[in-house]
Motif scaffolding. Sequence first.
Motif, short mmCIF file in Angstrom:
data_model
loop_
_atom_site.label_atom_id
_atom_site.label_comp_id
_atom_site.label_asym_id
_atom_site.label_seq_id
_atom_site.Cartn_x
_atom_site.Cartn_y
_atom_site.Cartn_z
N LEU A 102 53.92 -15.57 14.58
CA LEU A 102 52.83 -15.04 13.76
C LEU A 102 52.11 -16.12 12.96
CD1 LEU A 102 54.40 -11.74 12.36
CD2 LEU A 102 52.90 -12.03 14.34
N GLY A 103 52.71 -17.29 12.88
CA GLY A 103 52.13 -18.38 12.09
C GLY A 103 50.72 -18.77 12.50
N PRO A 104 50.43 -18.90 13.80
CA PRO A 104 49.07 -19.28 14.19
C PRO A 104 48.00 -18.30 13.72
CG PRO A 104 50.58 -19.65 16.00
CD PRO A 104 51.35 -18.92 14.95
N ALA A 105 48.30 -16.99 13.77
CA ALA A 105 47.33 -16.00 13.29
C ALA A 105 47.13 -16.13 11.79
CB ALA A 105 47.80 -14.60 13.64
N ALA A 106 48.23 -16.34 11.07
CA ALA A 106 48.13 -16.52 9.62
C ALA A 106 47.29 -17.75 9.28
CB ALA A 106 49.52 -16.63 9.01
N LYS A 107 47.44 -18.79 10.08
CA LYS A 107 46.67 -20.02 9.85
C LYS A 107 45.19 -19.78 10.09
CE LYS A 107 46.42 -24.88 11.22
NZ LYS A 107 46.98 -25.95 12.09
N LEU A 108 44.85 -19.07 11.18
CA LEU A 108 43.45 -18.74 11.45
C LEU A 108 42.85 -17.98 10.27
CD1 LEU A 108 43.20 -17.48 15.16
CD2 LEU A 108 42.50 -19.70 14.25
N ALA B 260 27.59 -9.09 7.00
CA ALA B 260 28.46 -9.22 8.16
C ALA B 260 28.31 -10.62 8.75
CB ALA B 260 28.10 -8.18 9.21
N PRO B 261 29.39 -11.21 9.28
CA PRO B 261 29.28 -12.56 9.85
C PRO B 261 28.32 -12.58 11.03
CG PRO B 261 31.39 -11.57 10.41
CD PRO B 261 30.76 -10.67 9.39
N ALA B 262 27.46 -13.57 11.04
CA ALA B 262 26.58 -13.81 12.19
C ALA B 262 27.35 -14.63 13.23
CB ALA B 262 25.32 -14.55 11.74
N PRO B 263 26.87 -14.67 14.47
CA PRO B 263 27.58 -15.47 15.48
C PRO B 263 27.77 -16.92 15.01
CG PRO B 263 25.91 -14.11 16.53
CD PRO B 263 25.72 -13.95 15.04
N GLY B 264 29.00 -17.38 15.07
CA GLY B 264 29.31 -18.74 14.65
C GLY B 264 29.72 -18.87 13.21
N ASP B 265 29.48 -17.84 12.39
CA ASP B 265 29.91 -17.89 11.00
C ASP B 265 31.44 -17.93 10.92
OD1 ASP B 265 27.38 -17.82 10.03
OD2 ASP B 265 27.45 -15.77 9.25
N ILE B 266 31.94 -18.65 9.95
CA ILE B 266 33.39 -18.76 9.77
C ILE B 266 33.86 -17.70 8.78
CG2 ILE B 266 35.28 -20.23 9.00
CD1 ILE B 266 33.63 -22.63 9.94
N ILE B 267 34.77 -16.86 9.22
CA ILE B 267 35.32 -15.81 8.37
C ILE B 267 36.69 -16.24 7.84
CG2 ILE B 267 36.47 -14.54 10.23
CD1 ILE B 267 34.51 -12.81 7.44
N TYR B 268 36.92 -16.01 6.56
CA TYR B 268 38.21 -16.31 5.93
C TYR B 268 38.87 -14.99 5.55
CZ TYR B 268 36.43 -21.08 5.56
OH TYR B 268 35.92 -22.32 5.84
N ALA B 269 40.15 -14.89 5.78
CA ALA B 269 40.89 -13.66 5.47
C ALA B 269 42.20 -14.01 4.78
CB ALA B 269 41.13 -12.86 6.74
N PRO B 270 42.14 -14.53 3.55
CA PRO B 270 43.37 -14.98 2.86
C PRO B 270 44.36 -13.85 2.59
CG PRO B 270 41.48 -14.99 1.37
CD PRO B 270 40.94 -14.78 2.73
N LYS B 271 43.85 -12.64 2.32
CA LYS B 271 44.76 -11.51 2.07
C LYS B 271 45.52 -11.15 3.34
CE LYS B 271 41.68 -9.57 -1.47
NZ LYS B 271 40.83 -8.39 -1.82
N LEU B 272 44.81 -11.13 4.45
CA LEU B 272 45.47 -10.85 5.74
C LEU B 272 46.47 -11.94 6.06
CD1 LEU B 272 45.72 -9.22 8.36
CD2 LEU B 272 43.76 -10.49 9.25
N ALA B 273 46.12 -13.19 5.78
CA ALA B 273 47.04 -14.31 6.02
C ALA B 273 48.34 -14.11 5.24
CB ALA B 273 46.37 -15.62 5.63
N LYS B 274 48.20 -13.64 4.00
CA LYS B 274 49.39 -13.43 3.17
C LYS B 274 50.28 -12.32 3.76
CE LYS B 274 51.86 -13.72 -0.72
NZ LYS B 274 52.68 -12.49 -0.68
N VAL B 275 49.68 -11.25 4.27
CA VAL B 275 50.47 -10.17 4.86
C VAL B 275 51.22 -10.69 6.08
CG1 VAL B 275 50.40 -7.90 5.94
CG2 VAL B 275 48.93 -8.38 3.99
N PHE B 276 50.53 -11.43 6.95
CA PHE B 276 51.19 -12.02 8.11
C PHE B 276 52.33 -12.94 7.70
CE2 PHE B 276 47.46 -11.26 11.09
CZ PHE B 276 48.19 -10.48 11.98
#
Length: 560
Positions: A140-146, A183-199
């Motif tokens: 699960l680490g790679p997903a958390a890193k993304l 909403a993210p446009a194509p190529g925009d970088i999305i960050y999900a720190p809360k989701l990373a913490k759950v993972f």
Amino acid sequence: MDLYVLNSSTVSKNASVCSDQPQATQIGIDILKKGGNAADAAVATMAAVSVLEPLACGIGGDCHCTFYRKKDKAVLSINGSGRTGKQASLDKVRAAGITDPMARDCASHGFWVSVPGTIAGMTSVIKHFGSGKLSLQEILGPAAKLAKEGVPIPYKHAMMWDTCQDVFRHSKNAQDLLIDSKAPAPGDIIYAPKLAKVFKDVAESGAEAFYGGKTAENIARAVQENGGVLTAEDMRNHLLDPPNPAPIDPLSVDFRGFRIWEMRPNTMGIVALVAFNALKVYDLKALVHNSPDYIHLLAEATKHAYLESWDFLCDPKCCSKQVKELLTEEFAQKVRNKIDPNRAYKADVQFAGSNTSYVAAVDPEGNGCSFICSVSSNFGTGIIPDDCGFVLHDRAKSMSLDENSPNVFGPNKLPLHSIIPAMVTDATTGDLIAVIGHVGRWMQPQGHLQVLLNMIIFGMDPQVALNQPRFFVGDPRPYIAYKGSLQGLCLEGGIDPAIVPQLESKGHNCRYFSGYKREVFGKGHVIARSRLFNPNSGSRSSKSWWAGADPRSDGCAMGF
């Protein structure tokens, strides 16, 4: 000829992974190269896809898995769906004034959130099918890193994200899925720190971190704030009944020398198997691919497969009938007797929409994993719990408000599920032949049928089979319940429009779709041995894996 046929399969010697997202596929390949097996790779890949595709899948939804174990040629499944809460009741739905779960003003109601089963499903797949060589942190680490470091959103999914963002805009945590309120446009970088913490928490402490702690409390509170009845106790109980969950035997039928495997209800896998069983006696090749007679026959077989299976599509504890009754030769002939070669059958069924993502993986040992995950509708209910970073699904929306239905909304029940990971083995030797899945509402069993027939009957390799234009029996509208839904016949761009009058003369109500509207035809991925589509392939080429990823997605197939 449709331009899609110009693509061809990725051919690999040892192993392969397919998913909707190239970055996720690469993570699966990396897991295999570290010594993980197909189950490890599939879970790692799907976890990464959930970061990139929150519209379609995620840990706020459910998952299912079918696994081929090479050492004993066993095929087993994990049902990763969750039950409704113990306080759920039809009376409460009626008291809320809800008469149509598909109505837009009811789409985000907390009633439709059953316990999210994905995390329990993922950890169970690793426990029962994984290699044992990699830790949960490594998987699960790679997903958390993304999620923590950010990841660019590809074109097609960014378009859908923008189109469907109104679904989650009502959430107090909507900003978790937006960039500067957009909403993210194509190529925009999305960050999900809360989701990373759950993972990260799950990777360190297992499924208990999701179902027994702060995350479970946040989920329950968010559901209740939106009118639902799910509790933290319901979340905790998910790991107890059934335990973990445990592996179960899938169902199968033989078709032209191959054995096709689908999951048992509460999934719709039985629909595909009933259709295959009925069609096995027809000379399908003589009808010509995507001709009016071919489309008519498959459409009618699909209709009757749905209708005959309908009362079985529910929590198995609510069905008194034996599902294997549908897979006998006598029953197949019953279905054939109902197919009129000259006239479309008039049928009434209520459908619900869904959105899903699928991963296929095979490893150097010869194991295969068919893994599917879904939040049901696009962005599910749109409910985003505090400190979670993911949407909660709306799977219980697929339950009936008819008190006489075996799938009626009620307490502690598994809702009807459209997601169906499939497998194909050699009917004689039991060897693994293909890992296949197809997503997209009620297109899923139809996708299995059409794509596999493209390979088995018409000799197309996986990529070419996926590239072909499809047809969909049903109404494309995702948000409404309606009668007569099986009367619609949606045709994808690439199918000759000149055949429409011939289909309509048989009673089909045809509609033509192209461009972004192709979503109604779903998307799938396949990894297969060459003898599935070329029975005369030599012994050397038959040892390779041929993989295809659907051109309707951003995905790709990789191997080594």
